[in-house]
Design a protein around this motif. Structure first.
Motif, PDB file in Angstrom:
ATOM      1  N   GLN A 256       0.835  -1.188   0.000  1.00  0.00           N
ATOM      2  CA  GLN A 256       0.000   0.000   0.000  1.00  0.00           C
ATOM      3  C   GLN A 256       0.879   1.252   0.000  1.00  0.00           C
ATOM      4  N   ARG A 257       0.250   2.398  -0.341  1.00  0.00           N
ATOM      5  CA  ARG A 257       1.030   3.627  -0.395  1.00  0.00           C
ATOM      6  C   ARG A 257       1.714   3.921   0.936  1.00  0.00           C
ATOM      7  N   SER A 258       1.037   3.651   2.038  1.00  0.00           N
ATOM      8  CA  SER A 258       1.629   3.924   3.350  1.00  0.00           C
ATOM      9  C   SER A 258       2.886   3.085   3.562  1.00  0.00           C
ATOM     10  N   ALA A 259       2.873   1.829   3.085  1.00  0.00           N
ATOM     11  CA  ALA A 259       4.041   0.957   3.252  1.00  0.00           C
ATOM     12  C   ALA A 259       5.188   1.420   2.358  1.00  0.00           C
ATOM     13  N   ILE A 260       4.877   1.852   1.151  1.00  0.00           N
ATOM     14  CA  ILE A 260       5.922   2.368   0.263  1.00  0.00           C
ATOM     15  C   ILE A 260       6.544   3.619   0.871  1.00  0.00           C
ATOM     16  N   ARG A 261       5.714   4.485   1.428  1.00  0.00           N
ATOM     17  CA  ARG A 261       6.221   5.716   2.042  1.00  0.00           C
ATOM     18  C   ARG A 261       7.135   5.416   3.224  1.00  0.00           C
TER      19      ARG A 261
ATOM     20  N   LEU B 164      12.688  15.259   7.681  1.00  0.00           N
ATOM     21  CA  LEU B 164      13.201  15.822   6.430  1.00  0.00           C
ATOM     22  C   LEU B 164      12.114  16.085   5.394  1.00  0.00           C
ATOM     23  N   PHE B 165      11.148  15.166   5.304  1.00  0.00           N
ATOM     24  CA  PHE B 165      10.160  15.257   4.232  1.00  0.00           C
ATOM     25  C   PHE B 165       8.754  15.022   4.765  1.00  0.00           C
ATOM     26  N   THR B 166       7.791  15.758   4.221  1.00  0.00           N
ATOM     27  CA  THR B 166       6.398  15.566   4.608  1.00  0.00           C
ATOM     28  C   THR B 166       5.807  14.363   3.878  1.00  0.00           C
ATOM     29  N   ASP B 167       4.706  13.857   4.414  1.00  0.00           N
ATOM     30  CA  ASP B 167       4.007  12.772   3.730  1.00  0.00           C
ATOM     31  C   ASP B 167       3.575  13.207   2.334  1.00  0.00           C
ATOM     32  N   ALA B 168       3.116  14.448   2.205  1.00  0.00           N
ATOM     33  CA  ALA B 168       2.637  14.938   0.905  1.00  0.00           C
ATOM     34  C   ALA B 168       3.756  14.922  -0.138  1.00  0.00           C
ATOM     35  N   MET B 169       4.960  15.284   0.269  1.00  0.00           N
ATOM     36  CA  MET B 169       6.084  15.261  -0.668  1.00  0.00           C
ATOM     37  C   MET B 169       6.360  13.850  -1.154  1.00  0.00           C
ATOM     38  N   ILE B 170       6.432  12.916  -0.217  1.00  0.00           N
ATOM     39  CA  ILE B 170       6.733  11.529  -0.606  1.00  0.00           C
ATOM     40  C   ILE B 170       5.591  10.935  -1.420  1.00  0.00           C
ATOM     41  N   ASN B 171       4.345  11.277  -1.056  1.00  0.00           N
ATOM     42  CA  ASN B 171       3.205  10.790  -1.851  1.00  0.00           C
ATOM     43  C   ASN B 171       3.308  11.247  -3.300  1.00  0.00           C
ATOM     44  N   SER B 172       3.734  12.481  -3.502  1.00  0.00           N
ATOM     45  CA  SER B 172       3.872  12.991  -4.871  1.00  0.00           C
ATOM     46  C   SER B 172       4.971  12.234  -5.614  1.00  0.00           C
ATOM     47  N   TRP B 173       6.054  11.878  -4.919  1.00  0.00           N
ATOM     48  CA  TRP B 173       7.119  11.094  -5.548  1.00  0.00           C
ATOM     49  C   TRP B 173       6.614   9.705  -5.915  1.00  0.00           C
ATOM     50  N   ILE B 174       5.814   9.117  -5.034  1.00  0.00           N
ATOM     51  CA  ILE B 174       5.258   7.792  -5.306  1.00  0.00           C
ATOM     52  C   ILE B 174       4.418   7.834  -6.580  1.00  0.00           C
ATOM     53  N   ASP B 175       3.580   8.855  -6.706  1.00  0.00           N
ATOM     54  CA  ASP B 175       2.756   8.984  -7.910  1.00  0.00           C
ATOM     55  C   ASP B 175       3.633   9.099  -9.155  1.00  0.00           C
TER      56      ASP B 175
ATOM     57  N   ASP C 259      -3.891   6.149   1.326  1.00  0.00           N
ATOM     58  CA  ASP C 259      -2.794   5.335   1.854  1.00  0.00           C
ATOM     59  C   ASP C 259      -3.035   3.839   1.715  1.00  0.00           C
ATOM     60  N   THR C 260      -4.279   3.435   1.443  1.00  0.00           N
ATOM     61  CA  THR C 260      -4.574   2.008   1.281  1.00  0.00           C
ATOM     62  C   THR C 260      -4.534   1.578  -0.187  1.00  0.00           C
ATOM     63  N   ASP C 261      -4.330   2.527  -1.094  1.00  0.00           N
ATOM     64  CA  ASP C 261      -4.222   2.185  -2.512  1.00  0.00           C
ATOM     65  C   ASP C 261      -2.872   1.532  -2.797  1.00  0.00           C
ATOM     66  N   THR C 262      -2.853   0.694  -3.845  1.00  0.00           N
ATOM     67  CA  THR C 262      -1.611   0.046  -4.265  1.00  0.00           C
ATOM     68  C   THR C 262      -1.400   0.280  -5.757  1.00  0.00           C
ATOM     69  N   PRO C 263      -0.151   0.351  -6.231  1.00  0.00           N
ATOM     70  CA  PRO C 263       0.105   0.452  -7.674  1.00  0.00           C
ATOM     71  C   PRO C 263      -0.458  -0.752  -8.409  1.00  0.00           C
ATOM     72  N   ILE C 264      -0.732  -0.574  -9.692  1.00  0.00           N
ATOM     73  CA  ILE C 264      -1.411  -1.612 -10.463  1.00  0.00           C
ATOM     74  C   ILE C 264      -0.488  -2.758 -10.848  1.00  0.00           C
ATOM     75  N   PHE C 265       0.822  -2.627 -10.594  1.00  0.00           N
ATOM     76  CA  PHE C 265       1.732  -3.687 -11.037  1.00  0.00           C
ATOM     77  C   PHE C 265       2.193  -4.552  -9.872  1.00  0.00           C
ATOM     78  N   MET C 266       2.979  -5.584 -10.193  1.00  0.00           N
ATOM     79  CA  MET C 266       3.375  -6.595  -9.217  1.00  0.00           C
ATOM     80  C   MET C 266       4.146  -6.004  -8.034  1.00  0.00           C
ATOM     81  N   ASP C 267       4.066  -6.679  -6.894  1.00  0.00           N
ATOM     82  CA  ASP C 267       4.666  -6.180  -5.652  1.00  0.00           C
ATOM     83  C   ASP C 267       6.164  -5.919  -5.781  1.00  0.00           C
ATOM     84  N   ALA C 268       6.850  -6.735  -6.550  1.00  0.00           N
ATOM     85  CA  ALA C 268       8.297  -6.562  -6.704  1.00  0.00           C
ATOM     86  C   ALA C 268       8.624  -5.185  -7.268  1.00  0.00           C
ATOM     87  N   LEU C 269       7.726  -4.650  -8.089  1.00  0.00           N
ATOM     88  CA  LEU C 269       7.951  -3.321  -8.652  1.00  0.00           C
ATOM     89  C   LEU C 269       7.517  -2.212  -7.705  1.00  0.00           C
ATOM     90  N   HIS C 270       6.720  -2.551  -6.695  1.00  0.00           N
ATOM     91  CA  HIS C 270       6.409  -1.557  -5.665  1.00  0.00           C
ATOM     92  C   HIS C 270       7.700  -1.144  -4.965  1.00  0.00           C
TER      93      HIS C 270
END
Length: 210
Positions: free
Chosen positions: A2-7, A21-32, A148-159
């Motif tokens: 999930q996005r929270s785990a990636i962050r 160092l970084f806000t959640d919003a900054m890292i969320n934007s990088w994740i996107d 934060d509960t959303d996940t990328p559409i591709f396989m976990d290894a690419l998360h």
């Protein structure tokens, strides 16, 4: 993941688990950005547009997030699916001459990308082939994660690869280009490692399922 785990993984790499160092919003934007970068590079997220053909109409609109065309099928009056040749406009010039746009309407045999998210049929559809179903399989730009509960559409290894993409941006902001390059190479290595698996799965998702 999930996005929270990636962050959290990004913060672990950057040694910022205390959110200094970084806000959640900054890292969320990088994740996107990472999800879009990986998804478009590997062409993972495919979708199908279902369109009804119109007499003498050559161009048809796709969704605004359409990136590239993979396959196309046109249904005829007997409900048979005919696969259209997906070509570029330059290829149409080579095959049929530069006056191909002026040819009379008929039974389409090819599909081309007319604009950013517009496809064209060659030739344009005549009355006998109108009101038939055109199915266009396309690669779409991945959507941003909404929560934060959303996940990328591709396989976990690419998360995990997305975590390294984000880390590269973080190191760059911290003024450490060497670590930024190192993290980016980790990201690119993971994409390369799983590319054949990911694209095979994406190709399979484009097959018809009746």
């Amino acid at each position: 993941m999930q996005r929270s785990a990636i962050r959290t993984e990004v913060r672990r790499i950057l040694n910022d688990l205390n959110t200094v160092l970084f806000t959640d919003a900054m890292i969320n934007s990088w994740i996107d950005l990472g999800v879009v970068d990986a998804g478009t590079y590997l062409e993972l997220d495919t979708a199908v547009a279902t369109i009804s053909t119109v007499t003498n109409e050559q161009n048809y609109q796709l969704p605004s997030n359409a990136m590239s065309i993979k396959d196309a099928y046109l249904q005829d009056q007997a409900d048979r699916q005919t696969r259209l040749k997906v070509v570029s406009q330059d290829e149409l010039n080579d095959l049929y001459g530069n006056q191909w746009r002026e040819e009379p309407a008929g039974a389409p045999i090819a599909l081309f990308q007319a604009d950013y998210n517009v496809v064209g049929l060659y030739p344009a559809t005549n009355a006998a082939n109108a009101s038939n179903t055109l199915r266009v399989f396309y690669v779409r730009i991945p959507s941003n994660l909404a929560s934060d509960t959303d996940t990328p559409i591709f396989m976990d290894a690419l998360h995990d690869a997305v975590s390294w993409y984000c880390a590269s941006r973080g190191y760059a902001l911290l003024g450490n280009p060497d670590k930024s390059d190192w993290a980016l190479k980790r990201y690119q290595a993971l994409l390369s490692k799983f590319m054949s698996i990911a694209t095979r799965f994406s190709d399979d998702m484009r097959r018809f399922r009746w």
